[in-house]
Design a protein around this motif. Structure first.
Motif, PDB file in Angstrom:
ATOM      1  N   LYS A  58      17.188   1.358 -23.574  1.00 11.43           N
ATOM      2  CA  LYS A  58      16.655   2.124 -24.965  1.00 11.43           C
ATOM      3  C   LYS A  58      16.425   0.864 -25.931  1.00 11.43           C
ATOM      4  O   LYS A  58      15.384   1.035 -26.579  1.00 11.43           O
ATOM      5  CB  LYS A  58      17.881   2.852 -25.309  1.00 11.43           C
ATOM      6  N   CYS A  64      16.630  10.068 -17.136  1.00  7.03           N
ATOM      7  CA  CYS A  64      15.765  10.197 -18.178  1.00  7.03           C
ATOM      8  C   CYS A  64      15.119  11.376 -18.206  1.00  7.03           C
ATOM      9  O   CYS A  64      14.497  12.116 -17.431  1.00  7.03           O
ATOM     10  CB  CYS A  64      14.643   9.090 -18.104  1.00  7.03           C
ATOM     11  N   PRO A  65      15.404  12.176 -19.498  1.00  7.99           N
ATOM     12  CA  PRO A  65      14.843  13.639 -19.532  1.00  7.99           C
ATOM     13  C   PRO A  65      13.426  13.566 -19.625  1.00  7.99           C
ATOM     14  O   PRO A  65      12.952  14.734 -19.407  1.00  7.99           O
ATOM     15  CB  PRO A  65      15.299  14.007 -20.659  1.00  7.99           C
ATOM     16  N   VAL A  66      12.668  12.438 -19.941  1.00 10.94           N
ATOM     17  CA  VAL A  66      11.190  12.532 -20.138  1.00 10.94           C
ATOM     18  C   VAL A  66      10.688  13.032 -18.641  1.00 10.94           C
ATOM     19  O   VAL A  66       9.689  13.696 -18.914  1.00 10.94           O
ATOM     20  CB  VAL A  66      10.688  11.349 -20.530  1.00 10.94           C
ATOM     21  N   PHE A 124       5.584   9.241 -16.589  1.00 12.21           N
ATOM     22  CA  PHE A 124       6.130   8.257 -17.609  1.00 12.21           C
ATOM     23  C   PHE A 124       6.349   6.958 -16.799  1.00 12.21           C
ATOM     24  O   PHE A 124       6.975   7.227 -15.749  1.00 12.21           O
ATOM     25  CB  PHE A 124       7.336   9.058 -18.132  1.00 12.21           C
ATOM     26  N   CYS A 176      16.578   8.368 -26.474  1.00  9.84           N
ATOM     27  CA  CYS A 176      17.878   9.369 -26.073  1.00  9.84           C
ATOM     28  C   CYS A 176      19.052   8.496 -25.551  1.00  9.84           C
ATOM     29  O   CYS A 176      20.362   8.593 -25.978  1.00  9.84           O
ATOM     30  CB  CYS A 176      17.669  10.605 -25.380  1.00  9.84           C
ATOM     31  N   GLY A 177      18.743   7.385 -25.138  1.00  7.91           N
ATOM     32  CA  GLY A 177      19.947   6.503 -24.549  1.00  7.91           C
ATOM     33  C   GLY A 177      20.595   6.803 -23.359  1.00  7.91           C
ATOM     34  O   GLY A 177      21.435   6.202 -22.893  1.00  7.91           O
ATOM     35  N   GLU A 178      20.180   7.940 -22.530  1.00  9.88           N
ATOM     36  CA  GLU A 178      20.731   8.374 -21.178  1.00  9.88           C
ATOM     37  C   GLU A 178      20.772   7.021 -20.478  1.00  9.88           C
ATOM     38  O   GLU A 178      21.666   6.985 -19.644  1.00  9.88           O
ATOM     39  CB  GLU A 178      20.119   9.748 -20.623  1.00  9.88           C
ATOM     40  N   CYS A 179      19.345   6.410 -20.291  1.00  4.34           N
ATOM     41  CA  CYS A 179      19.252   5.203 -19.483  1.00  4.34           C
ATOM     42  C   CYS A 179      20.372   4.232 -19.822  1.00  4.34           C
ATOM     43  O   CYS A 179      21.143   3.730 -18.679  1.00  4.34           O
ATOM     44  CB  CYS A 179      17.896   4.759 -19.413  1.00  4.34           C
ATOM     45  N   CYS A 214       8.958   7.676 -24.685  1.00  2.97           N
ATOM     46  CA  CYS A 214      10.419   7.631 -24.740  1.00  2.97           C
ATOM     47  C   CYS A 214      11.096   8.491 -25.864  1.00  2.97           C
ATOM     48  O   CYS A 214      10.500   8.115 -27.264  1.00  2.97           O
ATOM     49  CB  CYS A 214      10.805   6.164 -24.904  1.00  2.97           C
ATOM     50  N   ILE A 224      13.020  -0.746 -25.163  1.00  3.57           N
ATOM     51  CA  ILE A 224      11.823   0.028 -25.451  1.00  3.57           C
ATOM     52  C   ILE A 224      11.551  -0.058 -26.976  1.00  3.57           C
ATOM     53  O   ILE A 224      10.445  -0.223 -27.414  1.00  3.57           O
ATOM     54  CB  ILE A 224      12.083   1.261 -24.920  1.00  3.57           C
ATOM     55  N   PRO A 232      12.607   4.056 -17.857  1.00 10.07           N
ATOM     56  CA  PRO A 232      13.144   2.836 -18.304  1.00 10.07           C
ATOM     57  C   PRO A 232      13.422   1.609 -17.648  1.00 10.07           C
ATOM     58  O   PRO A 232      13.349   0.395 -18.219  1.00 10.07           O
ATOM     59  CB  PRO A 232      14.860   3.519 -18.411  1.00 10.07           C
TER      60      PRO A 232
HETATM   61  S1  SF4 Z   1      15.954   6.362 -24.056  1.00  9.55           S
HETATM   62 FE1  SF4 Z   1      15.923   6.158 -21.756  1.00  9.55          FE
HETATM   63  S2  SF4 Z   1      16.642   8.030 -20.990  1.00  9.55           S
HETATM   64 FE2  SF4 Z   1      16.171   8.249 -22.995  1.00  9.55          FE
HETATM   65  S3  SF4 Z   1      13.705   8.981 -23.067  1.00  9.55           S
HETATM   66 FE3  SF4 Z   1      13.844   6.787 -23.231  1.00  9.55          FE
HETATM   67  S4  SF4 Z   1      13.659   5.881 -21.167  1.00  9.55           S
HETATM   68 FE4  SF4 Z   1      14.239   7.935 -21.036  1.00  9.55          FE
END
Ligand code: SF4
Ligand code: SF4
Ligand code: FES
Length: 243
Positions: A200, A138-140, A147, A186-189, A183, A203, A150
């Motif tokens: 994602k 997660c880039p956050v 934070f 971005c969907g990386e998680c 959040c 959330i 996820p």
């Molecule tokens: S979608 Fe997932 S990886 Fe992207 S910012 Fe949100 S919690 Fe972090």
């Protein structure tokens, strides 16, 4: 074949030679430890993608070492945003504290009949093995170490959606700060989760539930939609002014 592993003592990547053939990364790490370097340190438990302890980064993407098949030239590093204890072994305490902060458990039990559809809506999140792969991806966390992240938010969604939860509002209230609105979607998680969980989406759903409970996106709330603006900012809408 040769793979490279980031060693914590020197903070450099060290090359190791493996016999040719398709083997799980975890078996390769055990082989290196037994035949080349007894000091190499990593975590593992079940060897069956169940316990979540063996997650590492391979070529900058999170993988379970027990299921990933090692390839020539792979670069192995520890999870991001965790304190490295040694080599590939990280301290997961800080990440898993997020579960407490987000109060990810049943707050107040109430009797409620569950349909098959109700169960399906929340059963996937229960598959989480707390591998921390999504947290690492997660880039956050690069800009906000507080934070909730996820896996805590996906579990908060699971409990807030459970019809037997008689106090979903407490959970929703507890994921507003450093939570659902931080959040970036971005969907990386979702991309790295080995259990096919979709934080994602969860959330996104939590945002909708937050609105229903009277919360709002703080970045939206901080926009100047208030008084007349003759300087070019906002929309110049005055709720008291009429037309
Ligand atoms: S979608 Fe997932 S990886 Fe992207 S910012 Fe949100 S919690 Fe972090
Ligand atoms: S949501 Fe998926 S990636 Fe994140 S900790 Fe759980 S199992 Fe691992
Ligand atoms: S060793 Fe348990 S998930 Fe890999």
């Amino acid at each position: 074949m040769i793979i490279s592993i980031l060693r914590s003592e020197t903070n450099t990547h060290q090359n190791y030679r493996l016999p040719a053939g398709e083997i799980p990364l975890l078996s390769a790490l055990v082989y290196i430890k037994e035949t080349q370097d007894a000091t190499l340190t990593f975590s593992a438990g079940c060897r069956a993608s169940v316990c979540g302890t063996c997650a590492v980064r391979v070529n900058r993407r999170e993988e379970l070492a027990c299921s990933y098949k090692v390839k020539p030239g792979d670069v192995i590093e520890p999870l991001q945003y965790h304190s490295v204890l040694r080599d590939l072994k990280v301290d997961k305490n800080k990440a898993q504290e997020t579960l407490k902060k987000a109060t990810t458990w049943l707050q107040k039990f109430q009797e409620a009949p569950l349909t098959h559809e109700d169960e399906k809506r929340t059963e996937k999140q229960t598959d989480c093995i707390l591998c921390d792969s999504c947290y690492s991806a997660c880039p956050v966390f690069a800009v906000n170490p507080d934070f909730l992240g996820p896996f805590a938010l996906t579990r908060a969604y699971r409990y807030s959606e459970d019809k037997r939860e008689g106090d979903a509002k407490t959970i929703i209230d507890n994921v507003q700060t450093n939570g659902v609105w931080d959040c970036t979607l971005c969907g990386e998680c979702t991309a790295v989760c080995p259990k096919g969980i979709d934080p994602k989406m969860d959330i996104t759903m939590l945002r909708g539930t937050s609105l229903q409970h009277g919360h709002q996106d703080p970045s939206f709330a901080s926009q100047n939609f208030g008084g007349p603006d003759f300087g070019g900012g906002g929309f110049g809408f005055d709720p008291n002014g009429g037309f």
